[in-house]
Design an enzyme around this catalytic site. Structure first.
Site, short mmCIF file in Angstrom:
data_model
loop_
_atom_site.label_atom_id
_atom_site.label_comp_id
_atom_site.label_asym_id
_atom_site.label_seq_id
_atom_site.Cartn_x
_atom_site.Cartn_y
_atom_site.Cartn_z
N CYS A 31 0.84 -1.20 0.00
CA CYS A 31 0.00 0.00 0.00
C CYS A 31 0.88 1.26 0.00
O CYS A 31 1.53 1.56 0.99
CB CYS A 31 -0.90 -0.05 1.24
SG CYS A 31 -1.73 1.50 1.63
N CYS A 34 0.11 3.87 2.66
CA CYS A 34 0.54 3.36 3.98
C CYS A 34 2.02 3.66 4.19
O CYS A 34 2.43 4.07 5.28
CB CYS A 34 0.32 1.85 4.07
SG CYS A 34 -1.39 1.32 3.88
#
Length: 106
Positions: A31, A34
């Site tokens: 991600c 993230c």
């Protein structure tokens, strides 16, 4: 103190039974957003040392806890106080926005 890790197995003891508020970051290796907020969370964990804990949960390795909390997208940040969710937010944000969200949640 750097961010901590939690798993489905120890989530309750690390997060719900904490004596200080806990911000949980549900994330995954793949991600991009993230990974963007990771360094900010590390800095914030040092700035708020003793006031809150910042705990990371990898959703690929620990699918049960995010499912229980209804996490549909990551990064997903949840603030726990006295074992209960008091606030949450989705998506990446600049450090200043994360900081103000933490302050509002405390």
């Amino acid at each position: 103190m750097a961010t901590m890790k939690a798993s489905d197995a120890d989530f309750d003891s690390v997060v719900r039974q904490s004596d200080v508020p806990v911000m949980v970051d549900f994330w995954a290796e793949w991600c991009g957003p993230c990974r963007q907020i990771g360094p900010s969370l590390e800095e914030l964990s040092e700035e708020y040392a003793g006031k809150i804990k910042i705990v990371k949960v990898n959703v690929d390795e620990n699918p049960d806890t995010p499912a229980t909390l209804g996490v549909r997208g990551i990064p997903a940040l949840f603030m726990f106080k006295d074992g209960k969710v008091v606030s949450n937010r989705m998506g990446a944000a600049p450090k200043a926005a994360l900081k103000s969200w933490i302050d509002e949640s405390l």
